[in-house]
Design an enzyme around this catalytic site. Structure first.
Site, PDB file in Angstrom:
ATOM      1  N   GLU A 164      36.058  30.171  30.737  1.00 10.23           N
ATOM      2  CA  GLU A 164      36.096  30.559  32.156  1.00 10.23           C
ATOM      3  C   GLU A 164      36.918  29.534  32.944  1.00 10.23           C
ATOM      4  OE1 GLU A 164      36.126  32.505  34.450  1.00 10.23           O
ATOM      5  OE2 GLU A 164      34.216  32.791  35.476  1.00 10.23           O
ATOM      6  N   ASP A 165      37.574  29.998  33.994  1.00  7.18           N
ATOM      7  CA  ASP A 165      38.422  29.099  34.774  1.00  7.18           C
ATOM      8  C   ASP A 165      37.627  28.054  35.555  1.00  7.18           C
ATOM      9  OD1 ASP A 165      37.357  31.008  36.519  1.00  7.18           O
ATOM     10  OD2 ASP A 165      39.259  31.572  37.428  1.00  7.18           O
ATOM     11  N   ASP A 181      31.368  27.522  39.920  1.00  5.51           N
ATOM     12  CA  ASP A 181      31.164  27.189  41.330  1.00  5.51           C
ATOM     13  C   ASP A 181      29.646  27.225  41.576  1.00  5.51           C
ATOM     14  OD1 ASP A 181      31.880  26.821  44.007  1.00  5.51           O
ATOM     15  OD2 ASP A 181      32.236  28.935  44.369  1.00  5.51           O
ATOM     16  N   PHE A 184      39.316  24.686  47.860  1.00  8.58           N
ATOM     17  CA  PHE A 184      39.786  25.906  47.222  1.00  8.58           C
ATOM     18  C   PHE A 184      41.077  25.611  46.469  1.00  8.58           C
ATOM     19  CE2 PHE A 184      41.252  30.098  46.368  1.00  8.58           C
ATOM     20  CZ  PHE A 184      40.068  30.762  46.089  1.00  8.58           C
ATOM     21  N   ARG A 229      48.733  32.547  40.641  1.00 12.42           N
ATOM     22  CA  ARG A 229      48.215  32.368  39.272  1.00 12.42           C
ATOM     23  C   ARG A 229      49.229  31.721  38.331  1.00 12.42           C
ATOM     24  NH1 ARG A 229      43.293  35.166  38.724  1.00 12.42           N
ATOM     25  NH2 ARG A 229      43.141  37.151  39.818  1.00 12.42           N
TER      26      ARG A 229
HETATM   27  P1  IMP Z   1      30.468  31.309  40.657  1.00 13.05           P
HETATM   28  O1  IMP Z   1      29.879  32.604  40.183  1.00 13.05           O
HETATM   29  O2  IMP Z   1      30.042  30.981  42.057  1.00 13.05           O
HETATM   30  O3  IMP Z   1      30.251  30.151  39.713  1.00 13.05           O
HETATM   31  O4  IMP Z   1      32.015  31.556  40.857  1.00 13.05           O
HETATM   32  C1  IMP Z   1      32.933  31.515  39.860  1.00 13.05           C
HETATM   33  C2  IMP Z   1      34.135  32.337  40.266  1.00 13.05           C
HETATM   34  O5  IMP Z   1      34.532  32.122  41.627  1.00 13.05           O
HETATM   35  C3  IMP Z   1      35.330  31.947  39.448  1.00 13.05           C
HETATM   36  O6  IMP Z   1      35.414  32.712  38.272  1.00 13.05           O
HETATM   37  C4  IMP Z   1      36.490  32.194  40.382  1.00 13.05           C
HETATM   38  O7  IMP Z   1      36.937  33.517  40.229  1.00 13.05           O
HETATM   39  C5  IMP Z   1      35.940  32.041  41.766  1.00 13.05           C
HETATM   40  N1  IMP Z   1      36.292  30.735  42.388  1.00 13.05           N
HETATM   41  C6  IMP Z   1      35.445  29.775  42.795  1.00 13.05           C
HETATM   42  N2  IMP Z   1      36.093  28.730  43.331  1.00 13.05           N
HETATM   43  C7  IMP Z   1      37.411  29.025  43.257  1.00 13.05           C
HETATM   44  C8  IMP Z   1      38.610  28.314  43.660  1.00 13.05           C
HETATM   45  O8  IMP Z   1      38.611  27.183  44.176  1.00 13.05           O
HETATM   46  N3  IMP Z   1      39.790  28.955  43.404  1.00 13.05           N
HETATM   47  C9  IMP Z   1      39.862  30.184  42.824  1.00 13.05           C
HETATM   48  N4  IMP Z   1      38.773  30.882  42.439  1.00 13.05           N
HETATM   49  C10 IMP Z   1      37.554  30.311  42.651  1.00 13.05           C
HETATM   50 MG    MG Z   2      36.941  34.074  37.611  1.00 10.54          MG
END
Ligand code: IMP
Ligand code: MG
Length: 179
Positions: free
Chosen positions: A98-99, A102, A151, A164
């Site tokens: 996963e990228d 958060d 961000f 991207r």
């Molecule tokens: P989580 O479910 O809150 O952990 O969010 C994870 C997802 O939020 C990631 O897979 C990203 O798609 C998106 N995301 C959170 N922070 C960023 C950021 O700084 N840049 C781009 N995408 C983000």
């Molecule tokens: Mg994502």
């Protein structure tokens, strides 16, 4: 540097070195296994491609696309599967790639789902961790970089489907998304 960026957070070289090092650790831990590498679309694609090329264990590749609804930071949020895996993970060692983590909501839901489907093990590998923002009780097994609560875009990560393909990771100017 792209004009919409505040500054570059991680250079192409820093990313390359760290991704290689983490992939080698995962490769060692997977010795003797034949894992399924699950990439979470679309943000992980560049990380995924670089990461799997450092693995020497035999691999199967698969992908999922998900999106979270609701607040994302409460248990009332829901994960929607936009594209499911092609293969069956029952009895398989799964590496989720996963990228960014958060709140942790996406990965917590995915891990639960893969366990319910009978995966033998689920190893979570993330490129970036915004640990300050975590609300769910989950941590990646391997993470490349801890980053501040900003961000970020590039190296697969987007804002509104843009940026991207940048080869580095940068902090997006607030003026771009606070319009
Ligand atoms: P989580 O479910 O809150 O952990 O969010 C994870 C997802 O939020 C990631 O897979 C990203 O798609 C998106 N995301 C959170 N922070 C960023 C950021 O700084 N840049 C781009 N995408 C983000
Ligand atoms: Mg994502």
């Amino acid at each position: 540097m792209h004009k919409d960026l505040e500054r570059i957070l991680l250079t192409e070289q820093q990313i390359g070195e760290r991704v290689t090092a983490v992939a080698r650790e995962v490769d060692k831990a997977m010795t003797g296994k034949r894992p399924v590498a699950v990439g979470i679309l679309k943000g992980s694609i560049i990380f995924y491609a670089d990461f799997i090329r450092c693995l020497t264990v035999p691999l199967e590749l698969d992908f999922m696309a998900v999106s979270s609804y609701g607040s994302g930071s409460t248990s009332s949020g829901k994960l929607k599967i936009k594209k499911d895996l092609d293969g069956d993970v029952k009895g398989r060692d799964v590496i989720v790639i996963e990228d960014i983590i958060d709140s942790g909501f996406t990965l917590a839901c995915l891990k639960k789902l893969l366990c319910e489907r009978g995966a033998a093990s689920v190893t979570i590998v993330t490129l970036l961790d915004k640990h300050e923002r975590r609300t769910e009780d989950i941590a990646p097994d391997y993470n490349c970089f801890e980053i501040p609560d900003e961000f970020v875009v590039g190296y697969g990560l987007d804002y509104d489907e843009e940026y991207r393909s940048l080869p580095y990771i940068g902090i997006l100017k607030r003026s771009v998304y606070q319009k």
